[in-house]
Design an enzyme around this catalytic site. Structure first.
Site, mmCIF file in Angstrom:
data_model
loop_
_atom_site.group_PDB
_atom_site.id
_atom_site.type_symbol
_atom_site.label_atom_id
_atom_site.label_comp_id
_atom_site.label_asym_id
_atom_site.label_seq_id
_atom_site.Cartn_x
_atom_site.Cartn_y
_atom_site.Cartn_z
ATOM 1 N N ASP A 241 0.818 -1.210 0.000
ATOM 2 C CA ASP A 241 0.000 0.000 0.000
ATOM 3 C C ASP A 241 0.860 1.273 0.000
ATOM 4 O OD1 ASP A 241 -1.984 -1.860 0.268
ATOM 5 O OD2 ASP A 241 -2.846 -1.007 2.106
ATOM 6 N N ASP A 242 0.175 2.376 -0.272
ATOM 7 C CA ASP A 242 0.642 3.752 -0.009
ATOM 8 C C ASP A 242 1.726 4.268 -0.949
ATOM 9 O OD1 ASP A 242 -1.125 3.503 2.043
ATOM 10 O OD2 ASP A 242 0.329 3.725 3.680
ATOM 11 N N HIS A 293 -5.937 3.391 -4.098
ATOM 12 C CA HIS A 293 -5.906 3.548 -2.636
ATOM 13 C C HIS A 293 -6.276 4.999 -2.293
ATOM 14 C CE1 HIS A 293 -4.969 1.952 1.273
ATOM 15 N NE2 HIS A 293 -3.861 2.653 1.471
ATOM 16 N N HIS A 297 -5.129 9.731 0.301
ATOM 17 C CA HIS A 297 -5.025 8.979 1.555
ATOM 18 C C HIS A 297 -5.309 9.874 2.763
ATOM 19 C CE1 HIS A 297 -3.543 5.862 4.343
ATOM 20 N NE2 HIS A 297 -3.435 5.046 3.307
ATOM 21 N N HIS A 384 3.583 -2.402 3.050
ATOM 22 C CA HIS A 384 3.630 -1.062 2.460
ATOM 23 C C HIS A 384 4.923 -0.924 1.683
ATOM 24 C CE1 HIS A 384 0.683 -0.827 5.689
ATOM 25 N NE2 HIS A 384 0.143 0.176 5.038
HETATM 26 ZN ZN ZN Z 1 -2.792 3.026 3.289
#
Ligand code: ZN
Length: 440
Positions: A241-242, A293, A297, A384
């Protein structure tokens, strides 16, 4: 008196001649031109056997079966049977070969002269399908490979769409022996296909078809490439993620994926995507799955807006030329609004079944152990791509997972491989088989 004795001698002579003639007739009837055999028939012929039957010959003491294949100059004795038999099966024959057979009746030293010669061609061996794969290069075709047969003159494929195998209404394709695959195109997606194949051999009156292979089922899913994935072996989806990150962690993770020829799913932030276009393009080249995502965020769960989702999809499309095929909510919590927008944008949602907490520990050993101690078939693993400690762990984790026999696939492949169906847009998966649709 004299006359009477003369008559008696004549009588004895006549009786003698008659007896000799009678014996001669019996001898002729039972030997030489006798022992004729009739009603010889070829029965079932398989790729390795020929069945024969005939009418019983009176007083026969035995039968001999003569056989020769196309390649042999003369007949040889294939079987010796006793006189009570009226049928037999020749076995251990060669597939796709023309044979000639004769049945000879025997009595003492006499046997059938000039027995009828019957011909039979063994069919090729039963067909065997190897693999059915779906082209993912936009050519809209299914590729069906089969085991080649050196004796085949051609191969025939039948295929049909339906709930179960029923080839009455099947379509048929034929290919020449120098090919090892059929191409079925166009494909009707999200449909159950069934296939079967057989080999054909010989020419003209000798043309004969082998038995059909067992039917193979294939569910044609739009946009799911299962090429190279063994459905019977364990598989997991690594997710990151991210990203893309603002350090080398993202690129190092891709280096490892590339080195081992495996894939992963990346749930990316729209703004980071716009800042790191080369990294995103490389993910596409490595067949990774692109996930949405949200754009910034900055909203979690119930605060995620429709624009957060749309803007991120647009950023990915603008950068990579493809739209994301998956979504993960920041923090993981989902809402009706999120699920509806994902359904509209053809994105399934993915939660996770193994949480490495790499954001919290920032320690490669911890991340490595969190995966290796908890992983099992069908897991979706949360990491991540923005931490160097995660990249360190991934460098050790991927070869270790491969050593343990895991296949590393995208989320989309995982669901498709494990459920036999493409993941459903707007549905959130926790692992390969668990749906987690509750909303906050
Ligand atoms: Zn995230």
């Amino acid at each position: 008196m004299k006359r009477t004795r003369k008559n008696t001698r004549l009588g004895v002579l006549v009786v003698g001649v008659v007896l000799i003639l009678l014996l001669l007739v019996i001898a002729i009837a039972r030997g030489g031109s006798g022992l004729k055999i009739g009603g010889v028939k070829i029965g079932d012929v398989t790729d390795s056997s020929i069945a024969l039957s005939w009418e019983p010959v009176r007083h026969a003491e035995g039968y001999k079966i003569l056989l020769r294949s196309e390649a042999e100059d003369s007949f040889s004795d294939a079987l010796q049977l006793d006189g009570a038999q009226t049928s037999c099966t020749l076995t251990n024959l060669t597939q796709a070969t023309p044979y000639e057979v004769c049945v000879v009746a025997q009595k003492g030293s006499n046997e059938t002269k000039h027995p009828a010669v019957l011909q039979a061609m063994t069919p090729p061996m039963q067909g065997k399908l190897d693999a059915i794969t779906q082209a993912m290069d936009g050519t809209d075709q299914l590729r069906v490979t089969f085991t080649p047969n050196p004796k085949a003159a051609s191969y025939e494929l039948q295929y049909m769409i339906g709930e179960q195998a029923n080839f009455d209404q099947a379509q048929s394709l034929t290919v020449q022996p120098d090919t090892d695959a059929f191409t079925v195109s166009p494909v009707q997606y999200n449909q159950q296909y069934y296939f079967r194949v057989r080999a054909l051999a010989g020419e003209g009156k000798n043309a004969v078809a082998g038995a059909w292979s067992e039917p193979e089922a294939y569910f044609a899913m739009e946009g799911v490439d299962l090429t190279g994935i063994d459905l019977n072996k364990p598989m997991i989806a690594l997710t990151f993620d991210d990203g893309p990150g603002y350090n080398e962690a993202s690129d190092r993770i891709l280096d490892v994926l590339e080195k081992y020829g495996v894939t992963a799913t990346f749930f990316m932030i729209g703004e980071n995507v716009l800042d790191h276009p080369e990294n995103v393009k490389r993910k596409v080249e490595l067949h990774c799955e692109l996930g949405n995502h949200t754009m910034r965020h900055d909203h979690l769960g119930s605060r995620v807006t429709q624009a957060d989702i749309i803007d991120c999809s647009d950023a990915i499309y603008q950068t990579a030329g493809v739209r994301p095929s998956s979504f993960r909510s920041p923090g993981g919590n989902t809402t009706e609004l999120i699920r509806q927008e994902c359904a509209k944008e053809n994105m399934p949602l993915y939660y996770w079944s193994v949480d490495t907490q790499d954001w919290k520990y920032r320690n490669a050993d911890h991340i490595y152990n969190a995966v290796m101690n908890n992983v099992s078939d069908g897991d979706i693993i949360l990491m991540h791509e923005i931490y160097l400690s995660t990249a360190d762990a991934v460098e050790r984790m991927i070869p270790a997972l491969l050593d343990q026999g895991y296949q590393l696939v995208t989320c989309r492949q995982l669901i498709a491989a494990k459920t036999g169906k493409a993941p459903e847009s707007g549905t959130q998966y926790l692992d390969a088989e668990t749906i987690k649709n509750e909303t906050t």
